[in-house]
Design an enzyme around this catalytic site. Structure first.
Site, PDB file in Angstrom:
ATOM      1  N   HIS B  34       4.312  -3.329  14.036  1.00 13.95           N
ATOM      2  CA  HIS B  34       5.389  -4.177  14.660  1.00 13.95           C
ATOM      3  C   HIS B  34       5.293  -5.126  14.973  1.00 13.95           C
ATOM      4  O   HIS B  34       3.553  -4.912  15.715  1.00 13.95           O
ATOM      5  CB  HIS B  34       6.538  -3.277  14.947  1.00 13.95           C
ATOM      6  CG  HIS B  34       6.180  -2.100  16.348  1.00 13.95           C
ATOM      7  ND1 HIS B  34       5.113  -0.875  16.566  1.00 13.95           N
ATOM      8  CD2 HIS B  34       5.531  -2.592  17.227  1.00 13.95           C
ATOM      9  CE1 HIS B  34       5.113  -0.953  17.771  1.00 13.95           C
ATOM     10  NE2 HIS B  34       5.141  -2.054  18.469  1.00 13.95           N
ATOM     11  N   HIS B 115       2.372 -10.433  17.839  1.00 17.67           N
ATOM     12  CA  HIS B 115       1.062  -9.193  17.813  1.00 17.67           C
ATOM     13  C   HIS B 115       1.422  -8.562  16.969  1.00 17.67           C
ATOM     14  O   HIS B 115       2.695  -7.833  17.752  1.00 17.67           O
ATOM     15  CB  HIS B 115       0.277  -9.728  19.071  1.00 17.67           C
ATOM     16  CG  HIS B 115       0.392  -8.419  19.354  1.00 17.67           C
ATOM     17  ND1 HIS B 115       1.507  -8.543  21.148  1.00 17.67           N
ATOM     18  CD2 HIS B 115       0.197  -7.253  19.718  1.00 17.67           C
ATOM     19  CE1 HIS B 115       1.471  -7.677  21.857  1.00 17.67           C
ATOM     20  NE2 HIS B 115       1.149  -6.935  21.230  1.00 17.67           N
TER      21      HIS B 115
END
Lengths: 170, 170
Positions: B34, B115
Site C-alpha cells: 500500500h 512510497h
C-alpha cells in the site's frame, strides 16, 4: 482475476475469532475474520463495471441489520471446518441471494450457511478435540451489518479490498 | 480504535512488491502492499461519522490519476526502510494534505514521502546488501489511483477495511 464478497463483523468479534483462528485456521494471515457472502469467483476486467453496478443496486435496496453470535458449530463431515454460527441470519441469506442473482450467479454444490470460520483444513482428531471443547461454550456477541466488501486475491493467496458497499435501504 | 488511510496499487504492483516483502517486511501478513496516505491514528467511535464526512468530501473533490513506479529507494539512516518510490506524486501529496486537514489533522515529525514499503525493521547490514542489489534496478510499473480506503487495526496488528472512498472529482 479472482474476487470474493464478504461481511467483516465488528472489531470485537474479529478479535474474538482471531484468538482461535491463529491456532486452527491456515488462512489466518490471508484475510481478516469474515462472513462469506460469495465464494471466490473469476471476473474479467471487462465484466467488473457491470458487477459493481449490480452490487451497488443490491446495497441500495438492503437495510442495515444486526446479527447474534452465541455458539460454535461444524461442517464436519462435509468439510473439516469449525465456525461461529450466525443467528437471525435471514438478512444474510437475502443479501447472498440478491448478490448471487443476475450476472454474478454461480451454481454451488453447497447450501449457503452464513458463518465465521474459526478453524479449517483440520485433521479429524484435532477437529473432534477442538469442537468437543468449544461446542458447549456460550457467548453473547452481536454485530451490526451495514456494509459488505468486494475483495480480490493476490498471487500469494491474500485478499485486498476493492470496494465497500454501504447498505442504504430503508 | 486505531485507523489508517491507504491506497492499494493495482494487483500487478502488489504482486511485484509482495515478492520482496515476503522476505524483508515483517508486516507482510498484516496488510497488503500500500501507499500510506495517513499513518495510524486514534479515533473515538463518536468521532467516526465526522471523519467519514470529511473523507467523503475529499474524495468528491479529487480526480483519479496515474502514478509511475520505476525504482527502489530507502529512508536510511532515518528509518531502516526500503521502498518503491512513487513518481509524479503531486496528486498523492494533495490527497495527503486534504485528508490531513480539518478534524483529521495530526502533526508529524516526518516529511510525507509517498512510497510502497518493500522492507522495514531491517538490520543495517541486510539493508545495505538488499538496497545495494536493488538500487540499480529499473522497472516500469504504472497504477491507476481512483480510490482510497479507511482501515482499522485488530488486536493482532492486522488491518481490516472499514470503507472505500471513490475519487469522483472531474
Amino acid at each position: 482475476m479472482k474476487y470474493g464478497i464478504v461481511i467483516f463483523p465488528e472489531k470485537k468479534v474479529q478479535d474474538f475469532v482471531n484468538s482461535y483462528r491463529k491456532r486452527y485456521d491456515p488462512h489466518y494471515a490471508l484475510i481478516p475474520p469474515h462472513i462469506t457472502l460469495k465464494e471466490a469467483f473469476e471476473l474479467e476486467d471487462s465484466q467488473l463495471p457491470h458487477a459493481i453496478e449490480d452490487l451497488d443496486q443490491v446495497s441500495r435496496e438492503a437495510s442495515p441489520f444486526d446479527i447474534n453470535l452465541t455458539k460454535v458449530s461444524t461442517f464436519y463431515p462435509t468439510n473439516h471446518v469449525i465456525y461461529v454460527a450466525v443467528e437471525e441470519s435471514e438478512h444474510v441469506y437475502t443479501l447472498h441471494e440478491k448478490i448471487n442473482s443476475g450476472m454474478l450467479h454461480h451454481e454451488s454444490g453447497y447450501k449457503f450457511i452464513p458463518h465465521i470460520t474459526i478453524g479449517q483444513k483440520m485433521f479429524e482428531d484435532e477437529l473432534h478435540d477442538v469442537y468437543g471443547s468449544l461446542r458447549m461454550n456460550r457467548f453473547d456477541l452481536q454485530t451490526r451489518v451495514d456494509r459488505f466488501h468486494l475483495l480480490y486475491q493476490l498471487e500469494n493467496g491474500s485478499w485486498t479490498i476493492y470496494q465497500t458497499f454501504l447498505l442504504r435501504g430503508n
